[in-house]
Design an enzyme around this catalytic site. Structure first.
Site, PDB file in Angstrom:
ATOM      1  CE  LYS A  78      -2.988  -3.178   0.308  1.00 40.24           C
ATOM      2  NZ  LYS A  78      -2.491  -4.487  -0.170  1.00 40.24           N
ATOM      3  N   GLY A  83      -1.047 -13.479 -13.213  1.00 39.40           N
ATOM      4  CA  GLY A  83      -2.085 -13.520 -12.197  1.00 39.40           C
ATOM      5  C   GLY A  83      -2.797 -12.183 -12.083  1.00 39.40           C
ATOM      6  CG  HIS A  95     -23.453  17.457  -0.234  1.00 41.57           C
ATOM      7  ND1 HIS A  95     -23.392  16.730  -1.400  1.00 41.57           N
ATOM      8  CD2 HIS A  95     -23.359  18.768  -0.599  1.00 41.57           C
ATOM      9  CE1 HIS A  95     -23.293  17.571  -2.433  1.00 41.57           C
ATOM     10  NE2 HIS A  95     -23.264  18.817  -1.971  1.00 41.57           N
TER      11      HIS A  95
END
Length: 468
Positions: free
Chosen positions: A61, A185, A445
């Site tokens: 990551k 893969g 929001h």
């Protein structure tokens, strides 16, 4: 030895729990067990934290985030920011990655010591149903937990040499950015490395024998990722299996079963991980196994009453957070609590490529198989209708799978940062929420999280920023 007491000269010591393997499953069991008052010994031959911390989740990551920064530098002009991209300093990337690992490793060592877990460095071997031999001495336990993890797999006749044919372990320490790469893969490991390398400037081709990338995901998610990868210039060949790999003058040539050939500087073998169980005494002590995996029941108990097993060693989802949960379950069971068996469908799954793929629950195809095609409703909410996703310039969808007039049984998401939205998605699934119940919740929001709320509003029959 860190934490706990020194057992080197105390052969009479009998622990409540002896854990073989200090990865995610092993150390989670140790920490929870000690917290519940068990006397715990934790044995690890390499580094505490295992694959996830040192060779898996965390370092990959970090590479992906470095790639994201590179992409943002290249694309800064579209946001009105003047920036230039001058290339990848791979030594700097590795320093960043290694600093992240080092900080987490130090913290984990401190945790284990603070819980008074007896930590033993050395290669252990199961020597009886109640003991593990390590460093020339026998560690006795009322219960043994096997948590020896996994290693990268290969195929017959395909030798991973660490030079031009490499595993994910080698890829994490590569001292250069390869000019070109074939990734064998198209599952989680393969697409994550393909994504990071593309961001670094590598010409990438994925070879996947099944008909889709990330083939265990809902087919809609696979197709969305394939579309995004095409747009990014990541090439892939689907539906034909690998036949052989051979060295060329300056690289590797891969031949598929249909005769098609691909050439690149390196070949990354990313076909999955296999359990570490050979030569550790498991079979000699009567532990039931299948293809190298240790078999367990829903409480992680083997057929030997004093032995349990968790993590990549058992045939469940190979995810660090599954290892955590399995380790905690074993510790709580041994401490006399009544833990609930894990619903593996309810485990959140994230592939951290660009764009991210996140899901929890079952696919639409699986739902139709279980409940009948006429009893399943699926809804797709396009992120084009989500303000924050527009701001981020990410595309994708949230797909909900519902049992007609019932609960949402699958949430499947594709788009940048969708991994951060899977927390609410797992609550929706695991609490068997009805669309109308989620629709009542007010989502902030503008956020990407709002897209989950909008999708449930639409499924409940009252769409806001979506067409009927």
């Amino acid at each position: 030895m860190h934490g706990g007491r020194d057992v080197a000269n105390d052969a009479s010591t009998v622990f409540d729990l002896v854990i073989l393997g200090g990865g995610s499953g092993g150390y989670a069991a140790a920490l929870r067990g000690a917290q519940l008052g068990l006397d715990v010994a934790l044995i690890e031959k390499n580094k505490l934290g295992g694959t996830c911390l040192h060779n898996g989740c965390i370092p990959t990551k970090a590479l992906l985030h470095a790639g994201e920064i590179a992409d943002q530098a290249r694309e800064a002009a579209q946001f009105g920011v003047k920036a230039t991209f001058e290339g990848i300093d791979i030594a700097g990337v590795h320093k960043y990655k290694d600093d992240v690992i080092a900080g987490l490793y130090k913290g984990l060592q401190g945790l284990v010591a603070s819980r008074k877990v007896t930590y033993i460095e050395g290669e252990g071997r199961l020597s009886s149903p109640t003991s593990v031999d390590v460093n020339g001495r026998r560690i006795q336990g009322r219960h043994i937990l096997l948590a020896t993890g996994s290693v990268p797999k290969s195929l017959p006749g395909l030798e991973i040499d660490g030079n031009r044919i490499i595993s994910s372990d080698h890829a994490l320490t590569l001292d250069r950015v390869p000019k070109s790469a074939i990734v064998l893969g198209g599952g989680v490991i393969g697409v994550e490395f393909a994504s990071a390398w593309k961001s670094f400037g590598t010409d990438v081709t994925i070879v996947e024998g099944l008909k889709h990338l990330v083939p265990v995901e809902d087919e809609n998610s696979s197709k969305l990722l394939e579309r995004a990868f095409r747009k990014r210039g990541i090439k892939f060949n689907l539906g034909t299996f690998f036949q052989k790999a051979e060295y060329t003058t300056d690289g590797v040539k891969v031949t598929l079963a249909d005769g098609k050939e691909f050439e690149a500087e390196i070949l990354l073998v990313a076909i999955g991980r296999g359990p570490v169980s050979q030569g550790l005494g498991y079979e000699e002590q009567g532990v039931a196994m299948d293809r190298g995996y240790v078999l367990v029941d829903e409480y992680m108990q083997t057929n030997v009453p004093t032995i349990s097993a968790v993590g990549d060693l058992v045939p469940t989802l190979q995810l660090a957070h599954v290892g955590f949960a399995e380790g905690i379950l074993v510790a709580e069971r041994l401490a006399g609590l009544k833990p609930v068996p894990i619903d593996y469908d309810g485990v959140p799954r994230v592939t951290y490529c660009h764009p991210e793929v996140a899901s929890v629950g079952i696919s639409e195809a699986k739902a139709k198989e279980i409940y009948g095609a006429d009893k399943v409703v699926a809804l797709k909410y396009n992120l084009a209708g989500n303000g924050k996703s527009k701001i981020l310039k990410t595309a994708g969808e949230i797909k909900l799978v519902q049992v007609k007039d019932g609960a949402v049984v699958g949430v499947h998401m594709v788009g940048d940062r969708m991994g951060e939205q899977v927390g609410e998605a797992q609550l929706v699934y695991n609490w068997e929420a009805l669309p109308a119940e989620v629709a009542q919740l007010i989502h902030a929001h503008p956020t990407q999280n709002e897209a989950l709320g909008e999708a449930h509003l639409a499924l409940a029959g009252k769409p806001l920023h979506a067409h009927d």
